[in-house]
Enzyme design. Structure first.
Site, short mmCIF file in Angstrom:
data_model
loop_
_atom_site.label_atom_id
_atom_site.label_comp_id
_atom_site.label_asym_id
_atom_site.label_seq_id
_atom_site.Cartn_x
_atom_site.Cartn_y
_atom_site.Cartn_z
CD GLU A 113 -3.03 -1.04 2.26
OE1 GLU A 113 -4.02 -1.75 2.14
OE2 GLU A 113 -2.84 -0.29 3.23
CG HIS A 237 -9.22 6.34 2.16
ND1 HIS A 237 -9.26 6.17 0.79
CD2 HIS A 237 -8.61 5.23 2.64
CE1 HIS A 237 -8.70 5.01 0.47
NE2 HIS A 237 -8.30 4.43 1.59
CG HIS A 345 -9.82 6.56 6.10
ND1 HIS A 345 -10.83 5.62 5.98
CD2 HIS A 345 -8.67 5.86 6.17
CE1 HIS A 345 -10.29 4.40 5.97
NE2 HIS A 345 -8.99 4.52 6.09
NE ARG A 380 -4.80 5.10 9.78
CZ ARG A 380 -5.15 4.18 8.88
NH1 ARG A 380 -4.48 3.05 8.76
NH2 ARG A 380 -6.17 4.40 8.07
#
Length: 527
Positions: A113, A237, A345, A380
């Site tokens: 990712e 997000h 998100h 994050r």
């Protein structure tokens, strides 16, 4: 009104709460409070997976470095090293609980990712969180020492101020919680209380968070005297499905990890390489700002995320849930692009905790998205969130067990006083205020900020806080009123934190201070 007492009370029934419960249940009587049905939180919505160093050639140092780079240097290095090193063991324990992680040739299948330098995401197709939640729930429900208490909405932490013999010790002895069934407020006490209530996504108009993510634990801890940190770092997000019928359906980062590209629907051209050399694999804040920029510049409603150039079988095998969901909406992702927009998100800030999950209040611990543990810093890294839940859930349990004798028995607590309130005859006020908060937070405290917009938001919050406090003082509590009270509190904490940061770092991007300061300093608000 009922009163119940336990050894340990856990508020929240997601990955962090259930992990803590399962680690304590061998020696303690544990109660797990759920706001609605069990498993209504964010864990089961997590599509991506859990980051862990399991691939040959990968290293703990590399995972730590990726986490620190994504977090713009604001992370606590000791915490990052601790969490990263615990990851492989956490995966092993979930496997023992029966989580069916994807495998390839007998080994765990790892995907990649954005922001990760290696393939290190352990997953269950594109429904990892759901599979983890199911396994944890099954184990918790089967354990004789764990009592699951659904449909309880926590109102406030019980402290010495609520004791029959008033105390200013600041210690926490449990919670007052509204029972949705009886509509009465119960007192639940314990020697240790663990907050695992998740984030505050519902402060925003567009969010991938579940309906109950109203920052309850953050607001309750703040009212109980705990410091709150880094609330300005709200992760958006980049790729939430744009659909007027279906709100908050997430298109996992792994779609970009497996070759999905972002295009401007007006020009049909790919745009990410113009913003960052890592293109679609840049960290989320960069991708979200790029999409926001394209949308605002060209007056778009959405951009396209396109993986239709990959083989149809590959797409269906890797993203079965996304494929099925979108086919039902008339979008075939093997043939056409997906319309996407950024949405709130993840809450990177929260209740300040140490490595053992301890807060400032004696007897109160916290784990997961409700906290600011030092792991995420200013942004994050993908798939570090479930990992944080597992490591800190277990860490808090371990510390409670090891220091059991120093935790005091809860004193006699006063009953909830409803003698001076009536039933509300104007519920419309709650819906109106909730909508107002979410809209101005989206417009003024979103992906790109300015001091003027933040000050406008603060002015509105100050007015609404008065209104909500007045309403709360006159009417009986309802689930919606409890959540609204917490939303106003959390919106205020976010805006105050954002106003105090005079730089752009990670998720906090302001046009008034576009440069990053030389020194990385946490924002800490003290009650």
């Amino acid at each position: 009104m009922s009163r119940e007492s336990f050894d340990v009370l856990i508020v929240g029934s997601g990955a962090a709460g259930l992990t803590a419960a399962l680690n304590l249940a061998a020696t303690r009587k544990v109660a797990v409070l759920s706001k609605g049905e069990l498993g209504g939180g964010a864990t089961e919505w997590a599509q991506g997976g859990i980051a862990a160093v399991l691939e040959e050639g990968d290293s703990f140092e590399s995972h730590v470095r990726d986490t620190m780079i994504a977090g713009a240097g604001l992370n606590n290095l000791a915490v990052v090293e601790h969490v990263v090193s615990e990851a492989p063991a956490a995966i092993a324990r979930l496997t023992e609980l029966g989580v069916p992680f994807a495998t390839e040739g007998g080994d765990l299948h790892l995907t990649r990712e954005g922001g990760h330098s290696h393939r290190r995401i352990v997953h269950v197709a594109d429904a990892t969180g759901w599979a983890i939640q199911q396994a944890l729930e099954k184990a918790a429900v089967a354990h004789p020492n764990i009592t699951i208490i659904p449909d309880r909405v926590a109102i406030d932490l019980v402290t010495g101020r609520h004791a029959r013999e008033f105390s200013t010790s600041g210690a926490v002895h449990g919670v007052y919680a509204l029972n949705r069934g009886t509509k009465k407020v119960d007192v639940l006490t314990a020697r240790a209380t663990v907050l695992a209530t998740g984030g505050a996504g519902r402060t925003y108009l567009y969010s991938t968070a579940p309906r109950g993510a109203t920052g309850d634990g953050i607001a309750m801890a703040w009212r109980a005297g705990c410091r709150i940190s880094n609330m300005e770092f709200m992760q958006f997000h980049p790729t939430c499905l744009y659909n007027l019928e279906v709100k908050n359906f997430l298109i996992t980062e792994a779609v970009r990890g497996e070759g999905g590209i972002l295009k401007n629907p007006k020009t049909g051209e790919r745009f990410m390489p113009a913003y960052d050399e890592r293109a679609e694999l840049a960290p989320r804040d960069i991708v979200a700002r790029a999409i926001d920029s394209e949308i605002k510049r060209d007056g778009l409603d959405y951009v396209w995320l396109d993986i239709s150039h990959r083989e149809p079988e590959f797409v269906k095998a890797h993203f079965p849930n996304i494929y099925e969901k979108l086919i039902g909406l008339g979008i075939d992702i093997t043939r056409e692009p997906i319309p996407v927009v950024p949405a709130q998100h993840y809450t990177c800030g929260g209740v300040l905790v140490d490595l053992d999950g301890r807060t400032d209040a004696p007897g109160l611990y916290a784990a997961g998205e409700v906290t600011q543990s030092g792991l995420h810093g200013a942004n994050r890294l993908a798939s570090n969130s479930l990992l944080e839940c597992l490591v800190f859930g277990e860490g808090a349990a371990r510390h409670i067990d090891a220091h059991w004798d120093s935790l005091p028995e809860p004193p006699p607590i006063r009953a909830w006083d409803e003698s001076r309130v009536a039933d509300s005859d104007e519920e419309v006020v709650i819906a109106q205020t909730w909508g107002e908060i979410r809209r101005f937070m989206w417009n003024y405290v979103g992906i790109v900020r300015t001091t003027k917009r933040l000050e406008r938001a603060k002015h509105r919050i100050d007015l609404l806080r008065q209104e909500v406090a007045d309403y709360y003082g006159h009417f009986r509590v309802t689930p919606d009123l409890i959540e609204l009270r917490n939303l106003v509190e959390v919106a205020d904490l976010i805006v105050r934190s954002a106003l105090s940061r005079h730089e752009s770092r990670g998720l906090h991007y302001t046009l008034d201070y576009p440069r990053m300061a030389d020194k990385a300093v946490d924002t800490v608000l003290v009650p």
